[in-house]
Scaffold this motif. Structure first.
Motif, short mmCIF file in Angstrom:
data_model
loop_
_atom_site.label_atom_id
_atom_site.label_comp_id
_atom_site.label_asym_id
_atom_site.label_seq_id
_atom_site.Cartn_x
_atom_site.Cartn_y
_atom_site.Cartn_z
N GLY A 1 -14.39 27.46 71.98
CA GLY A 1 -14.31 26.55 73.13
C GLY A 1 -15.66 26.62 73.80
O GLY A 1 -16.39 25.63 73.86
N ALA A 2 -16.01 27.80 74.27
CA ALA A 2 -17.39 28.02 74.71
C ALA A 2 -18.32 27.91 73.52
O ALA A 2 -19.40 27.31 73.60
CB ALA A 2 -17.52 29.37 75.38
N LEU A 3 -17.92 28.50 72.38
CA LEU A 3 -18.70 28.45 71.15
C LEU A 3 -18.02 27.55 70.12
O LEU A 3 -16.81 27.34 70.15
CB LEU A 3 -18.86 29.86 70.55
N SER A 4 -18.81 27.07 69.20
CA SER A 4 -18.30 26.23 68.12
C SER A 4 -17.60 27.07 67.05
O SER A 4 -17.79 28.29 66.97
CB SER A 4 -19.45 25.45 67.47
N GLY A 5 -16.83 26.40 66.20
CA GLY A 5 -16.18 27.08 65.09
C GLY A 5 -17.18 27.74 64.15
O GLY A 5 -17.00 28.92 63.78
N PRO A 6 -18.25 27.05 63.74
CA PRO A 6 -19.25 27.70 62.88
C PRO A 6 -19.90 28.91 63.53
O PRO A 6 -20.22 29.89 62.85
CB PRO A 6 -20.28 26.59 62.63
N ALA A 7 -20.09 28.87 64.86
CA ALA A 7 -20.69 30.03 65.54
C ALA A 7 -19.76 31.22 65.50
O ALA A 7 -20.18 32.36 65.25
CB ALA A 7 -21.03 29.67 66.99
N LYS A 8 -18.46 30.99 65.71
CA LYS A 8 -17.50 32.09 65.64
C LYS A 8 -17.43 32.66 64.23
O LYS A 8 -17.34 33.87 64.04
CB LYS A 8 -16.12 31.61 66.09
N GLU A 9 -17.49 31.80 63.24
CA GLU A 9 -17.50 32.27 61.85
C GLU A 9 -18.75 33.09 61.57
O GLU A 9 -18.68 34.16 60.93
CB GLU A 9 -17.45 31.08 60.89
N ALA A 10 -19.90 32.63 62.07
CA ALA A 10 -21.15 33.35 61.84
C ALA A 10 -21.14 34.73 62.48
O ALA A 10 -21.63 35.71 61.89
CB ALA A 10 -22.32 32.53 62.38
N LEU A 11 -20.55 34.84 63.67
CA LEU A 11 -20.44 36.14 64.32
C LEU A 11 -19.62 37.10 63.46
O LEU A 11 -19.97 38.27 63.30
CB LEU A 11 -19.80 36.01 65.70
N GLY A 12 -18.51 36.60 62.91
CA GLY A 12 -17.69 37.43 62.04
C GLY A 12 -18.43 37.86 60.78
O GLY A 12 -18.36 39.02 60.36
N ARG A 13 -19.15 36.93 60.18
CA ARG A 13 -19.90 37.26 58.97
C ARG A 13 -20.97 38.31 59.23
O ARG A 13 -21.10 39.29 58.49
CB ARG A 13 -20.57 35.99 58.41
N GLY A 14 -21.74 38.12 60.30
CA GLY A 14 -22.82 39.06 60.60
C GLY A 14 -22.31 40.44 60.93
O GLY A 14 -22.85 41.45 60.45
N ALA A 15 -21.27 40.51 61.75
CA ALA A 15 -20.72 41.80 62.13
C ALA A 15 -20.13 42.53 60.93
O ALA A 15 -20.32 43.74 60.77
CB ALA A 15 -19.65 41.62 63.21
N SER A 16 -19.45 41.80 60.08
CA SER A 16 -18.80 42.42 58.91
C SER A 16 -19.83 42.97 57.93
O SER A 16 -19.61 44.01 57.31
CB SER A 16 -17.90 41.40 58.21
N GLU A 17 -20.95 42.29 57.81
CA GLU A 17 -21.97 42.72 56.86
C GLU A 17 -22.52 44.10 57.18
O GLU A 17 -22.92 44.85 56.29
CB GLU A 17 -23.11 41.69 56.82
N VAL A 18 -22.51 44.46 58.47
CA VAL A 18 -23.05 45.77 58.85
C VAL A 18 -21.95 46.73 59.31
O VAL A 18 -22.24 47.81 59.81
CB VAL A 18 -24.12 45.61 59.96
#
Length: 445
Positions: A101-118
């Motif tokens: 809502g504040a962030l877009s769907g792709p942004a939320k997905e990117a946060l998940g991807r980046g956090a999971s990678e590390v």
């Protein structure tokens, strides 16, 4: 006629410290519109911060660790006090709650991807859980907020931890705004709200009349999730000492303290700049409360957020007593926000790269803080996630570099004794000596 700085000096013109040009512009805007100013992204005023602290690296009286041969641990366990399945993260840097809502769907997905990678966690924010975020997040914390927007018991069970939000550093005691232009059909459906209508978040939980109700709520959430999930309690930094004690007494596994440098999607500018206390002042209060209860680093973990930008900030927060930190604005910048390549489009918004003004209107050209499908499509979540993972690795390596220089084999071994302050204000707030002295202002008074 526009005067240059040299022209003003030649004419003897002096700007008022009280009525500077920004203040005058604010008065003129209020007089013209009759509406208070709304913006996001946290306090802009200068505040005592982690930059006002320095580490005492090892030389003779302390021995440093050799970075190429001696290990410096970074892992952290969150939520072992009551939960059957605490989170075991590889690094102590987590992603703070930022809503779909504040962030877009792709942004939320990117946060998940980046956090999971590390090997770290991300957090849902207001408005519920998206399939993109859950699908790409190894560890996902579900925020349980006063608004109850998007609250779904099934999603609570799908999460790896639950964060009961009582306040946010940018607006403790107040609710936020999500303007109508960001209430898309999907956002409206998730929040059970009319499409295109401004949304105001509540400032307190509807069943909250005092601290005893938090105990009841935490027990309800534990029963709902079969005591598997760690329960966090998040407070905006104000009366931190008392709030942390009450959170622990209510049964929290983890306490999150968010200082006033923390960002927000949108709320009143007067709130952002004049309510709350700096992160630097909040951490020692929280540590004191946990220590007096006998649970600091022995049962209840402390996560600190609000203005974390560098590995030095991470190390300083942990030296003051945090078990982990959370980042929000810095994570969005790592994804690609505030990119100078969009300078012309920022100018059309009345903003510029590095300012974040008017981003709450949902026209972020980087595709991050927007619900416009065309703008959101500009963000590649795979590439943005990679950028975030790189940034998180750098933060961790920087913090390790400092810890090794102080002779510490784990980031959690950093302590206040490793720090000094370069200003009297920072020394008093952080409760560490002024550099070159043994004086801690206010100590013993």
């Amino acid at each position: 006629m526009t005067y240059t700085q040299d022209d003003r000096a030649r004419l003897g013109l002096r700007e008022s410290a009280t009525f500077d040009r920004a203040t005058i512009a604010g008065i003129q805007r209020a007089a013209e519109t009759g509406i208070y100013d709304i913006r996001g992204w946290g306090a802009k005023r200068p505040l005592p911060h982690f930059d006002d602290l320095l580490f005492l690296g090892a030389s003779m009286s302390r021995y440093p660790l050799e970075g190429y041969r001696e290990r410096c641990g970074t892992d952290v366990v969150l939520g072992g006090r009551h939960a059957k399945h605490p989170l075991h993260l590889e690094i102590p840097v987590t992603i703070a709650g930022m809503s779909f809502g504040a962030l877009s769907g792709p942004a939320k997905e990117a946060l998940g991807r980046g956090a999971s990678e590390v090997g770290t966690s991300t957090t849902t924010g207001d408005g519920g859980m998206t399939s993109e975020e859950r699908g790409q997040s190894k560890y996902l914390v579900y925020q349980y907020l006063p608004s109850r927007y998007g609250m779904n018991p099934d999603d609570l069970r799908k999460a790896d931890a639950i964060e009961v939000v009582l306040g946010q550093g940018a607006k403790p005691g107040g609710g936020g705004m999500l303007l109508g232009q960001k209430i898309s059909e999907r956002v409206a459906s998730m929040r059970t709200l009319p499409e295109g209508i401004d949304q105001r978040s509540a400032c307190r939980h509807p069943d909250w009349t005092g601290p005893d109700d938090l105990t009841i709520k935490i027990n309800e959430l534990r029963e709902l999730t079969d005591w598997e999930k760690p329960i966090y309690v998040k407070v905006g930094a104000t009366r931190t000492y008392y709030d942390v004690k009450l959170a622990v007494a209510a049964g929290a596994d983890v306490v999150v303290v968010d200082g006033m440098q923390g960002g927000t999607a949108a709320t009143q500018d007067v709130f952002i700049e004049h309510v709350g206390i700096p992160t630097l002042a909040a951490v020692p209060q929280a540590v004191q409360a946990l220590s007096e209860l006998g649970v600091h680093r022995k049962g209840v973990q402390l996560i600190v957020s609000g203005g974390i930008r560098t590995g030095a900030d991470v190390a300083k927060a942990m030296a003051l007593g945090a078990d982990a930190v959370a980042i929000g604005t810095a994570a969005l910048i790592a994804l690609g926000d505030n990119n100078p390549k969009y300078a012309a489009e920022y100018e059309k918004l009345g903003s510029a790269a590095g300012f974040y003004d008017d981003f709450q209107d949902g026209r972020d050209p980087a595709g991050i803080s927007t619900q416009d499908p065309e703008l959101a499509a500009r963000l590649d979540p795979v590439d943005a996630g990679r950028r975030l993972a790189n940034y998180l690795r750098v933060l961790t390596m920087e913090a390790q570099t400092i810890a090794r220089a102080c002779g510490k084999a784990h980031l959690q071994h950093l302590e206040p004794e490793d720090l000094v302050a370069v200003t009297i204000e920072a020394a008093a707030m952080a409760r560490v000596p002024l550099a070159g002295t043994s004086w801690i202002p206010g100590a013993g008074l």
